[in-house]
Design a protein around this motif. Structure first.
Motif, short mmCIF file in Angstrom:
data_model
loop_
_atom_site.label_atom_id
_atom_site.label_comp_id
_atom_site.label_asym_id
_atom_site.label_seq_id
_atom_site.Cartn_x
_atom_site.Cartn_y
_atom_site.Cartn_z
N GLY A 135 14.80 8.80 -7.93
CA GLY A 135 14.99 9.57 -9.15
C GLY A 135 14.28 8.99 -10.36
N LYS A 136 13.36 8.06 -10.15
CA LYS A 136 12.57 7.44 -11.23
C LYS A 136 11.27 6.92 -10.63
N ASP A 137 10.28 6.65 -11.50
CA ASP A 137 8.98 6.25 -10.97
C ASP A 137 8.96 4.78 -10.55
N ILE A 138 7.88 4.39 -9.94
CA ILE A 138 7.77 3.06 -9.35
C ILE A 138 7.94 1.95 -10.38
N MET A 245 -11.00 -4.09 -20.02
CA MET A 245 -11.13 -4.07 -18.57
C MET A 245 -9.79 -3.70 -17.95
N MET A 246 -9.84 -2.92 -16.89
CA MET A 246 -8.65 -2.61 -16.10
C MET A 246 -9.03 -2.67 -14.63
N LYS A 247 -8.27 -3.42 -13.87
CA LYS A 247 -8.48 -3.47 -12.42
C LYS A 247 -7.29 -2.82 -11.72
N HIS A 248 -7.60 -1.79 -10.94
CA HIS A 248 -6.58 -1.06 -10.18
C HIS A 248 -5.39 -0.65 -11.06
N ILE A 249 -5.73 -0.09 -12.23
CA ILE A 249 -4.74 0.48 -13.14
C ILE A 249 -4.91 1.98 -13.22
N ILE A 250 -6.13 2.43 -13.47
CA ILE A 250 -6.39 3.86 -13.62
C ILE A 250 -5.93 4.62 -12.38
N HIS A 251 -6.09 4.03 -11.21
CA HIS A 251 -5.72 4.77 -9.99
C HIS A 251 -4.21 4.96 -9.85
N ASP A 252 -3.43 4.27 -10.67
CA ASP A 252 -1.97 4.43 -10.63
C ASP A 252 -1.48 5.68 -11.36
N TRP A 253 -2.37 6.36 -12.09
CA TRP A 253 -1.90 7.37 -13.04
C TRP A 253 -2.65 8.68 -12.91
N SER A 254 -2.01 9.74 -13.40
CA SER A 254 -2.62 11.07 -13.44
C SER A 254 -3.76 11.09 -14.45
N ASP A 255 -4.58 12.13 -14.39
CA ASP A 255 -5.66 12.27 -15.36
C ASP A 255 -5.13 12.28 -16.79
N GLY A 287 -16.51 8.93 7.66
CA GLY A 287 -15.66 8.00 8.38
C GLY A 287 -14.56 7.41 7.51
N PRO A 288 -13.69 6.59 8.12
CA PRO A 288 -12.61 5.95 7.36
C PRO A 288 -13.16 4.92 6.37
N THR A 289 -12.55 4.84 5.20
CA THR A 289 -12.92 3.85 4.19
C THR A 289 -11.64 3.32 3.54
N PRO A 290 -11.70 2.11 2.96
CA PRO A 290 -10.54 1.60 2.23
C PRO A 290 -10.09 2.53 1.11
N ALA A 291 -11.03 3.18 0.44
CA ALA A 291 -10.66 4.07 -0.66
C ALA A 291 -9.82 5.25 -0.17
N LYS A 292 -10.17 5.80 0.97
CA LYS A 292 -9.39 6.92 1.50
C LYS A 292 -7.99 6.48 1.90
N MET A 293 -7.88 5.27 2.47
CA MET A 293 -6.57 4.76 2.84
C MET A 293 -5.71 4.48 1.61
N LEU A 294 -6.30 3.82 0.61
CA LEU A 294 -5.55 3.49 -0.60
C LEU A 294 -5.14 4.74 -1.36
N ASP A 295 -5.93 5.80 -1.24
CA ASP A 295 -5.60 7.06 -1.90
C ASP A 295 -4.26 7.61 -1.42
N ILE A 296 -3.91 7.38 -0.16
CA ILE A 296 -2.62 7.85 0.35
C ILE A 296 -1.48 7.02 -0.24
N THR A 302 2.87 6.74 -6.54
CA THR A 302 2.67 6.89 -7.98
C THR A 302 2.81 8.35 -8.41
N VAL A 303 3.01 8.54 -9.71
CA VAL A 303 3.12 9.90 -10.28
C VAL A 303 1.72 10.35 -10.67
N GLY A 304 1.06 11.03 -9.75
CA GLY A 304 -0.26 11.58 -10.06
C GLY A 304 -1.42 10.64 -9.87
N GLY A 305 -1.17 9.42 -9.40
CA GLY A 305 -2.26 8.47 -9.19
C GLY A 305 -3.13 8.87 -8.02
N ARG A 306 -4.39 8.38 -8.03
CA ARG A 306 -5.33 8.73 -6.96
C ARG A 306 -6.55 7.83 -7.03
#
Length: 342
Positions: A135-138, A245-255, A287-296, A302-306
C-alpha cells in the motif's frame, strides 16, 4: 573413428522448465549469501559439514543447495561432499573485488519477494508490485525497515563498486569544478571520481537515513573537498555546482518524476554545466541484455520506473530544458549519458 551424433536440441517444454527453474537459482544464491557461506571458503575444498558449522546451517540441506550451485559453476565439488570456491563464487564473499553478496541478499528480501507475487497485477494495471503488497512505494517501505534499507544500500554500493572504475576510465571529469552526486547513496562512485581528480570538489546528496550511514572511510583522502547534504531531490538539489550526476536514479522514476528532478538541476546549472546520467541504455539488439532484465525489476519494484532507450533519454532531457549531448559506453553495461543546457 566413429562420428558421435550431434546433441539434439532440447524440446520446448524442457527449455521452458529450465527458464522456470530460475527461481530456485536466485533464492539459493540469496540464501547462501545471507548465511555468508562464501566468506568461510576459498580455493581449497572443505567438507560441507565444516562449512555448515561455521555459518549455522543444516549440513544436509546446505549440501543440496551447494550441489546444485556447483552444477552451475558457483562452487566446485570434489572430493564428494566437499566444496571449493570458483572465480564466480568468489564474488559472493563480502570483501571480494566486485562483490555482489548484498545484491544477492537483496533479491531474497521480503520487500522484493512479496512484490513479485503481484507481477500479474503489474501486467494488468501498469502499477508496481510493492504498492500492491504494502500500500506504499518502495522508498516508504524501506524507510520503515532500517535493516532492509541497509541491505539495499549495500547492494547499491556493490553495484557501484563494479561500475565506478569503468565510469572513471572513459569519462573526463577534469574540467568540472564542483560535482554533486544526487541520490549518491554511500558515495562510492563520487569518492572514486574525487581520487582521480584532485582539484575537483564534490557534494554527496541523498535522503537523511541514507547519508547518516555513510562509512567514515568512504572519503578518506578527500578531506576538504567533500560535502554531504541531506534532502529530497524532488524539492531541491545542491547549490553552486557546475555538474550534477545520478547513477541508477532516473530509472527508478516515471517520466513525470524525472522531469521534476532534471528541471531542478537545469535551473541551477551554469551555461557550461552538464548533467551526467549513469545508467544502462536499452538497445535494439534482439537477444537478452542486462538492460532488458533490469527493466523488469523497475516494472515490479518502482512507480513508473524503467530502463530507457537513447531516444527516450533525449525526449526526457528536451522536456526538461536540456539536450542529449552524447552517450559514452563503458566496459560494463552502464553508460554515461551526458546532457547540457538546451
Amino acid at each position: 573413428m566413429t562420428d558421435r551424433p550431434a546433441q539434439a536440441a532440447l524440446p520446448p517444454p524442457l527449455v521452458m522448465m529450465q527458464l522456470l527453474f530460475g527461481k530456485q537459482l536466485t533464492y539459493s544464491l540469496s540464501g547462501v549469501a545471507r548465511l555468508g557461506v562464501a566468506d568461510q571458503m576459498d580455493g581449497t575444498a572443505k567438507p560441507v559439514e565444516e562449512i555448515a558449522g561455521k555459518v549455522g546451517a543444516h549440513a544436509p540441506s546446505l549440501y543440496r543447495v551447494m550441489r546444485m550451485l556447483a552444477s552451475l559453476g558457483v562452487f566446485k565439488e570434489g572430493p564428494p561432499r566437499s566444496f571449493a570456491l570458483t572465480p564466480v563464487g568468489e564474488v559472493l564473499k563480502t570483501d571480494a573485488p566486485g562483490s555482489v553478496r548484498y545484491m544477492a541478499m537483496m533479491f531474497g528480501e521480503e520487500f522484493s519477494t512479496r512484490a513479485y507475487e503481484h507481477i500479474a497485477d503489474c501486467l494488468r494495471t501498469g502499477g508496481d508490485g510493492v504498492t500492491e503488497a504494502y500500500g506504499k512505494d518502495i522508498w516508504a517501505v524501506l524507510a520503515e525497515r532500517p535493516e532492509q534499507c541497509e541491505t539495499f544500500q549495500r547492494a547499491m554500493t556493490n553495484s557501484t563498486a563494479g561500475a565506478a572504475d569503468a565510469i572513471v576510465e572513459v569519462y573526463d571529469f577534469s574540467s568540472i569544478e564542483r560535482l554533486a552526486d544526487v541520490g549518491g547513496g554511500h558515495g562510492l562512485l563520487l569518492a572514486s571520481i574525487l581520487r582521480r581528480n584532485p582539484k575537483l570538489q564534490g557534494v554527496l546528496y541523498d535522503r537523511p537515513e541514507v547519508v547518516a550511514s555513510v562509512p567514515k572511510t568512504t572519503f578518506a583522502g578527500c578531506e576538504g573537498r567533500i560535502g554531504i547534504e541531506a534532502g529530497s531531490f524532488f524539492e531541491r538539489v545542491p547549490d553552486g555546482c557546475d555538474a550534477y550526476m545520478m547513477k541508477h536514479i532516473i530509472h527508478d522514476w516515471s517520466d513525470e518524476h524525472c522531469r521534476t528532478i532534471l528541471r531542478l538541476m537545469r535551473d541551477k546549472l551554469p551555461k557550461n554545466g552538464r548533467v551526467l546520467i549513469c545508467e544502462m541504455v536499452v538497445g535494439d539488439e534482439p537477444g537478452p541484455t542486462p538492460a532488458k532484465m533490469l527493466d523488469i525489476e523497475m516494472l515490479v519494484m518502482t512507480v513508473g520506473g524503467r530502463e530507457r532507450t537513447a531516444e527516450e533519454f533525449g525526449a526526457l532531457f528536451a522536456a526538461s530544458g536540456l539536450r542529449l549531448n552524447r552517450v559514452v559506453p563503458t566496459a560494463r553495461p552502464v553508460c554515461v549519458i551526458e546532457a547540457v543546457p538546451a
